[in-house]
Design a protein around this motif. Sequence first.
Motif, PDB file in Angstrom:
ATOM      1  N   MET A   1       0.722  -1.114   0.072  1.00 47.88           N
ATOM      2  CA  MET A   1       0.050  -0.072   0.152  1.00 47.88           C
ATOM      3  C   MET A   1       1.001   1.120   0.024  1.00 47.88           C
ATOM      4  N   PRO A   2       0.744   2.110  -1.030  1.00 48.62           N
ATOM      5  CA  PRO A   2       1.794   3.240  -0.913  1.00 48.62           C
ATOM      6  C   PRO A   2       1.103   4.363   0.069  1.00 48.62           C
ATOM      7  N   ALA A   3      -0.033   4.246   0.327  1.00 46.21           N
ATOM      8  CA  ALA A   3      -0.566   5.140   1.313  1.00 46.21           C
ATOM      9  C   ALA A   3       0.085   4.998   2.645  1.00 46.21           C
ATOM     10  N   THR A   4       0.076   6.202   3.466  1.00 46.85           N
ATOM     11  CA  THR A   4       0.714   5.996   4.750  1.00 46.85           C
ATOM     12  C   THR A   4      -0.058   6.904   5.939  1.00 46.85           C
ATOM     13  N   LEU A   5       0.048   6.628   6.899  1.00 44.98           N
ATOM     14  CA  LEU A   5      -0.869   7.234   8.014  1.00 44.98           C
ATOM     15  C   LEU A   5       0.145   7.720   9.009  1.00 44.98           C
ATOM     16  N   ILE A   6       0.232   9.165   9.047  1.00 42.22           N
ATOM     17  CA  ILE A   6       1.287   9.867   9.700  1.00 42.22           C
ATOM     18  C   ILE A   6       0.970  10.133  11.187  1.00 42.22           C
ATOM     19  N   GLY A   7       1.668  10.021  12.153  1.00 39.98           N
ATOM     20  CA  GLY A   7       1.210  10.618  13.524  1.00 39.98           C
ATOM     21  C   GLY A   7       2.011   9.228  14.559  1.00 39.98           C
ATOM     22  N   ASN A   8       3.021   9.346  15.161  1.00 39.25           N
ATOM     23  CA  ASN A   8       3.230   8.436  15.973  1.00 39.25           C
ATOM     24  C   ASN A   8       3.553   9.089  17.337  1.00 39.25           C
TER      25      ASN A   8
END
Lengths: 240, 240, 240, 240
Positions: A1-8
Amino acid sequence: MPATLIGNGYGKSAVRLVTVRRGPDVHELKDVTVAIHLEGDFLSAYTDGDNSQVLPTDTMKNTVYALAADHPIQEIEDFGLLLSDHFLRASPPAASARIEMTEHLWERLDPHAFRRAGGETRTAVVTRTRESVAVTAGIEDLVVMKTSKSAFEGFPRDRYTTLPETSDRLLATSVTATWKYAGSDLPFGDRWTEVRRRLLEAFMEHDSRSVQQTLYAMGEAALETADVEEIRLLSSTLGS
Amino acid sequence: MPATLIGNGYGKSAVRLVTVRRGPDVHELKDVTVAIHLEGDFLSAYTDGDNSQVLPTDTMKNTVYALAADHPIQEIEDFGLLLSDHFLRASPPAASARIEMTEHLWERLDPHAFRRAGGETRTAVVTRTRESVAVTAGIEDLVVMKTSKSAFEGFPRDRYTTLPETSDRLLATSVTATWKYAGSDLPFGDRWTEVRRRLLEAFMEHDSRSVQQTLYAMGEAALETADVEEIRLLSSTLGS
Amino acid sequence: MPATLIGNGYGKSAVRLVTVRRGPDVHELKDVTVAIHLEGDFLSAYTDGDNSQVLPTDTMKNTVYALAADHPIQEIEDFGLLLSDHFLRASPPAASARIEMTEHLWERLDPHAFRRAGGETRTAVVTRTRESVAVTAGIEDLVVMKTSKSAFEGFPRDRYTTLPETSDRLLATSVTATWKYAGSDLPFGDRWTEVRRRLLEAFMEHDSRSVQQTLYAMGEAALETADVEEIRLLSSTLGS
Amino acid sequence: MPATLIGNGYGKSAVRLVTVRRGPDVHELKDVTVAIHLEGDFLSAYTDGDNSQVLPTDTMKNTVYALAADHPIQEIEDFGLLLSDHFLRASPPAASARIEMTEHLWERLDPHAFRRAGGETRTAVVTRTRESVAVTAGIEDLVVMKTSKSAFEGFPRDRYTTLPETSDRLLATSVTATWKYAGSDLPFGDRWTEVRRRLLEAFMEHDSRSVQQTLYAMGEAALETADVEEIRLLSSTLGS
């Protein structure tokens, strides 16, 4: 999946902290809003719902109060250094801790009383009919605090009362005053300045047994000003 | 002295109250801000500092919470009638009690989830250099609450931890999301509507073990939308 | 000097833009706040006070209005693409242009009338004395706009009047209504819903010759509701 | 009909007025927000849409500016008396005119420069990783105005430019500064006080050819402070 979820990361903002250091002669006041933000490898919490490494934000808030009690704040930078060090120890997955602080500035009125810098405004209302004219003036948002000579005791208790009696508490309040002048051809600037001075002096000097009693004393003092016929004071207590 | 000092009342404002009535199938939510003002003969409190007739404003606040627990709010007018009756009994010097209520309206999403009516905005940022262009879009202040399927357990405890574990809590949060599009020639309105729908559906359906985990699930759902490359979610928890 | 001064950009924020596209049957409304930020080599302006390459922020604002007039907004992202392209051409030293847009959402009431999504609240005040009780209710911040059937003509002109007469203008206003009930044992929720519906219908249908006249018509309609004895409407016009 | 519709008045609020009286040595600044409310027999306007007696609120706003230009404000009460007298003459149906004024207070910095009293806050951010720590500090919302030594000329003109060139304008701006310290064991309070003093002095002394140039000069001055490595200034211009 090229999509990314940011926020760690996660954290707690808007922790409001008011501290008083009571020296023998003079009290020192600090009024600070703190935000804490941790970043690191919290991914298991996000994906699996595993909370074993998630220091609760409620604990973060308690920690701010506890450390401030143990280490009275002088400079906010030093307090931020202390907090950031603590939170990196308390949260093993955190790679970094960011502490943001905003200090609300208070001006000293006397050794045990303060005025919040700024925000206060001068108001006036002129109401004219075909027959008459009335002039009122006022101060909005005069924010003051006293750190001594303030008690609240002897109030009625019922089954919903949890407030303890106290002979020594912070009294912080935002005062709005409006008064009516006896005429329309007066040195309005001088009168306003005198009312303001009398309100502040009465606040400082008053040995307060309740907010209401202090307001009444402030109003009585202001009524000593020439040409002031009538005064109303509204008080909005700060804090919960 | 012809001058007069006006103000024979006092009270407590900004008491925020959120209640949920849990029916077998559906939860009912009320979100109300209450102000109480008593008027009467409180002059001895003002002049002598005699607090024996001054019901503390802290007790007023506790009373609002206690009566709401015993009598779940349906219409704010009925709750105001109940409160006004109580405070006239609880404060013998009061001649009148004025209760002001503001109800913040929530729209139902499903039997156990709600969206705060209004305030939410659509945002976009276009950044163009001489060589390239990037388009991001977002939603600000999407305020949502769920009254079931929300727990927070298994978190680490240290000496500053007072928060109890809970398998059933209100989860109320204001979400701001921003996402990056894969291009600049897209049906932007359709994409925005789909991201918003996916965020809300994921919120409703998620069996939450923490706010972070729910946000992550919302972000994963939104990334299913075509042309959305990357998403960030920020959450600002409501309440203390 | 190891020290550095950061900031090679400038711009204009908070440009508020309301546009109406008038189709044969239906009007389309867009309400957007725009911010423009240019970055690039503006150093000579900062150090020498050479303004020959500094596009004024006032011109930026005018440009937003002019381009919106020529290219009616459908999606804010497309409008941002247009603006960013323009500003890179208009400012040779700019290396990048960043356009931030916030769209305030309006719900359609009918083909030519709209309600601003959100923010509206339900209010109530109960005032009880030892002898009697009064209940009032209200709506705060009901924001509505009509894009047809709104004129303002025939008003008096004096030497300070610059407003042109118009038979076709946007009428946008925030309405706060409070009304008094005839009793204290009423179906308050039903009554509130009916008053709100009547206010909105009257606003949509009214052929407005002034804001005051429209408010009066709204109030008359609301008074048709059972148990409503008296109503007050306050209107705060949006825009300058 | 027993029901009644209350409200026989209308007006204009939030008229913001900034005036400078330029004496030979010293400038006097007034910053006032004015609201005008007329009450009287405006019923024909409300019921028939007859506007022949409705002084437009746009004219009210223009009148405030025109009268302030002719009669420089010294005390707001006197200005309110003047306005109320004018509006009763200009509106025959008005039985009364109510003028509400709020004066925003500015402190004098020098004969031609001012600081808005209050609101300014001290900020700090501490960012700590497992390896390093960084301390930044700042001032938010330092609001300043200069009434001389401020020009804006020589900027590029295109077809959207309407701004006139000027060699003598008010420069009012809200400045937010953040700077980075060279270490974490510093006298932070002293450093903050010195940066603030240098920013204000540079603002007062600068012969401004643009806001950007003045900000740059302020930043350069602040960088003279020991242990300050880097500074960013953001400026939000007041007014339209």
